[in-house]
Write a protein that holds these residues in place. Structure first.
Motif, short mmCIF file in Angstrom:
data_model
loop_
_atom_site.label_atom_id
_atom_site.label_comp_id
_atom_site.label_asym_id
_atom_site.label_seq_id
_atom_site.Cartn_x
_atom_site.Cartn_y
_atom_site.Cartn_z
N ALA A 398 -14.05 16.86 -21.88
CA ALA A 398 -13.79 16.09 -20.65
C ALA A 398 -12.33 16.14 -20.25
CB ALA A 398 -14.24 14.65 -20.85
N ASN A 399 -11.45 15.92 -21.21
CA ASN A 399 -10.01 15.87 -20.93
C ASN A 399 -9.36 17.24 -20.87
OD1 ASN A 399 -10.09 13.05 -20.91
ND2 ASN A 399 -9.57 12.88 -23.09
N GLY A 400 -10.10 18.29 -21.20
CA GLY A 400 -9.52 19.62 -21.33
C GLY A 400 -9.41 20.40 -20.05
N VAL A 401 -8.99 19.75 -18.97
CA VAL A 401 -8.71 20.41 -17.70
C VAL A 401 -7.38 19.85 -17.17
CG1 VAL A 401 -11.14 20.80 -17.12
CG2 VAL A 401 -10.04 18.67 -16.41
N ASP A 402 -6.82 20.53 -16.17
CA ASP A 402 -5.55 20.08 -15.63
C ASP A 402 -5.68 18.86 -14.73
OD1 ASP A 402 -4.13 22.07 -16.93
OD2 ASP A 402 -4.23 23.48 -15.25
N PRO A 442 -7.69 0.31 -7.18
CA PRO A 442 -6.88 1.49 -6.86
C PRO A 442 -7.61 2.80 -7.09
CG PRO A 442 -6.23 0.59 -8.98
CD PRO A 442 -7.23 -0.38 -8.40
N HIS A 443 -7.21 3.81 -6.33
CA HIS A 443 -7.76 5.15 -6.45
C HIS A 443 -6.59 6.13 -6.55
CE1 HIS A 443 -10.32 8.64 -5.83
NE2 HIS A 443 -9.50 9.04 -4.89
N GLY A 444 -6.55 6.90 -7.62
CA GLY A 444 -5.49 7.89 -7.80
C GLY A 444 -5.52 8.42 -9.21
N GLY A 445 -4.89 9.57 -9.42
CA GLY A 445 -5.04 10.26 -10.69
C GLY A 445 -3.75 10.51 -11.44
N PHE A 446 -3.90 11.31 -12.49
CA PHE A 446 -2.79 11.72 -13.35
C PHE A 446 -2.72 13.25 -13.35
CE2 PHE A 446 -4.92 8.14 -15.94
CZ PHE A 446 -4.33 7.15 -15.19
N LYS A 447 -1.75 13.78 -14.10
CA LYS A 447 -1.62 15.24 -14.31
C LYS A 447 -1.61 15.97 -12.96
CE LYS A 447 -4.48 16.55 -17.67
NZ LYS A 447 -5.61 16.52 -18.63
N SER A 448 -2.37 17.06 -12.85
CA SER A 448 -2.36 17.85 -11.61
C SER A 448 -3.08 17.18 -10.46
CB SER A 448 -2.97 19.24 -11.87
OG SER A 448 -2.14 20.02 -12.69
N SER A 449 -3.71 16.06 -10.72
CA SER A 449 -4.33 15.30 -9.62
C SER A 449 -3.31 14.49 -8.83
CB SER A 449 -5.43 14.38 -10.16
OG SER A 449 -6.54 15.13 -10.61
#
Length: 475
Positions: A398-402, A442-449
């Protein structure tokens, strides 16, 4: 030929100064529905001059007055629902009922939330943090905001941008996607009838116009929802300006064998094909406990084959077309270039007999974690399936993407659900559901998101700056 669209600057529609135009194409028919300008330097200068002039007075408007303006805009959105739906349907081909429910009604609700949030800005309590001195925090509007929205949910994304920015006391210059400008122009007209001239400005154009917004010296913040490539460009163009970037996702759904597999599969397909999968939070990767892999795949295939798209009567469709010819070709090429070990178990093709950009709901098994279809955003009605044998392996997959925007876990084990909400490295984690959003969260991401939050009070805070004020108390 369709209408020739204009920019909305300083409270009125004005023709663009630049000579360039582009066709706005219906993704249902492939036919032109409008002509839009490619705004150039003069157009952008005029928009920022209007926004800068309006900011001088709008920033001083009280929160209660900003609330009244936003509530009036919410009422106007509801009152003009049919016009907004038709304008957007021309550009996106989305089923009208979905636009009405998911963007018009939801957008009005979100504006009402931001209206309330305008009066709820927070900071530390005034106190004597140093002997003999009183300190407090001022939350102030940032200034003029450059905003760039995508084509997948044009009206909703425009509301997500202008709602919190205006609630905090800023003014905006917004550029919608070149393929979907019309509902944003209706929203701008409605805002222009309510807000002072120059508070909301919309300029039309392509990526070159977006670059002019990002680079403009009057813009103190740039907010973009778009691809990683677009986010990287904006970050480079913006320099030292504040940025708010929501850049897409590759959302996993981790499915354990203790759930009702039939009901779960129906939900997974619904959340993976909603809006033709053109959603940054769309469920794109199913990770399933190996003991029930084959059974879940059977249910996924059945659910996908029951999903309807490409019908001439759009009311019959569960989802509409892909947005434009270039994106349609991209999704098609991604599916057609799968490695040999991957298997399309249903779908994988354009809908036959349709003039538009409709693509079948697609389920793909046998993929590996390193495959492009797993690692890269497809942004279409395409779901991959992988199996796992342990919770640790499930988390690694699951976590193994950018990307790190959205995810979900499907289990009846409450303790397991809590562990996964902690360990899934995504900005949003759903348990036994997916894709659902509320204005208060809230809506928003981490890393490349990307970074920054849409919706909720956190979004309003994104559009404020914090100032420390200290008073000496004297003798």
């Amino acid at each position: 030929m369709g209408e020739r669209l204009q920019n909305f600057i300083d409270g009125r529609f004005v023709p663009a100064q630049g000579a360039g135009v582009f066709e706005v194409i219906s993704p249902v028919t492939g036919e032109q529905v409008a002509l839009a300008p490619v705004s150039e330097t003069g157009d952008v200068e005029a928009a920022f001059a209007a926004a800068s002039g309006a900011f001088a007075t709008w920033k001083a408007v009280t929160p209660s007055q900003r609330q009244k303006h936003l509530l009036a805009l919410a009422d106007a959105v509801e009152a003009h629902a049919d016009e907004l739906v038709e304008a957007q349907h021309r550009n996106t081909g989305q089923p009208r009922a979905i636009i009405a429910a998911e963007e018009v009604a939801a957008g009005a609700d979100q504006l009402r939330f931001f209206a309330g949030a305008a009066r709820m800005l927070e900071g530390r309590a005034a106190a004597e943090y140093m002997e003999g001195h009183t300190s407090y925090v001022r939350r102030e509007p940032v200034g003029v905001i450059a905003q760039i929205t995508p084509w997948n949910f044009p009206l909703m994304m425009a509301i997500w941008k202008i709602g919190p920015a205006l609630a905090a006391g800023n003014t905006v210059v917004l550029k919608p996607s070149e393929t979907t400008p019309e509902s944003t122009l209706v929203l701008a007209r409605l805002a222009g009838e309510i807000f002072p001239a120059g508070v909301v400005n919309v300029v039309l154009g392509d990526a070159s116009t977006g670059a002019l917004l990002s680079q403009h010296p009057s813009a103190v913040m740039v907010s973009l929802t778009g691809s990683v490539r677009a986010g990287e460009a904006v970050a480079s163009q913006a320099g030292l300006k504040r940025t708010h970037l929501e850049l897409g996702g590759k959302a996993p759904a981790v499915v354990f064998g203790d759930v009702d597999l039939g009901a779960t599969a129906k939900a997974l397909v619904e959340f993976g094909t909603f809006n033709a999968g053109q959603d940054c939070t769309a469920l794109t990767r199913v990770l399933v406990e190996d003991a029930v892999h084959d059974e879940l795949v059977e249910h996924l295939v059945a659910a996908a084959q029951a999903t309807v798209t490409g019908e001439a009567d759009e009311a019959k469709n569960d989802y509409g077309p892909l947005n434009n010819a270039r994106h349609f070709a991209s999704v098609k090429a991604r599916v057609e270039s799968l490695p040999q070990h991957a298997r399309i178990v249903t779908g994988g093709r354009a809908v036959q007999g349709s003039a538009g950009f409709f693509f079948e709901p697609t389920i793909i098994t046998g993929v590996k974690q390193s495959d492009a279809i797993v690692q890269e955003e497809t942004f279409g009605p395409v779901i991959t399936v992988q199996s796992f044998s342990s919770e640790q392996e499930a988390l690694e997959l699951a976590n193994g993407v950018d990307y790190a925007l959205a995810s979900s876990v499907w289990t009846t084990d409450g303790a397991r659900g809590l562990r996964f909400t902690r360990d899934l490295d995504f900005g949003c984690v759903w348990v036994n559901t997916h894709l659902l959003l509320v204005a208060e969260m809230p809506h928003g991401g981490f890393k490349s998101s990307g970074h920054g939050k849409d919706l909720s009070g956190y979004a309003v805070e994104e559009y404020t700056r914090v100032k420390h004020v200290m008073h000496a108390l004297g003798a």
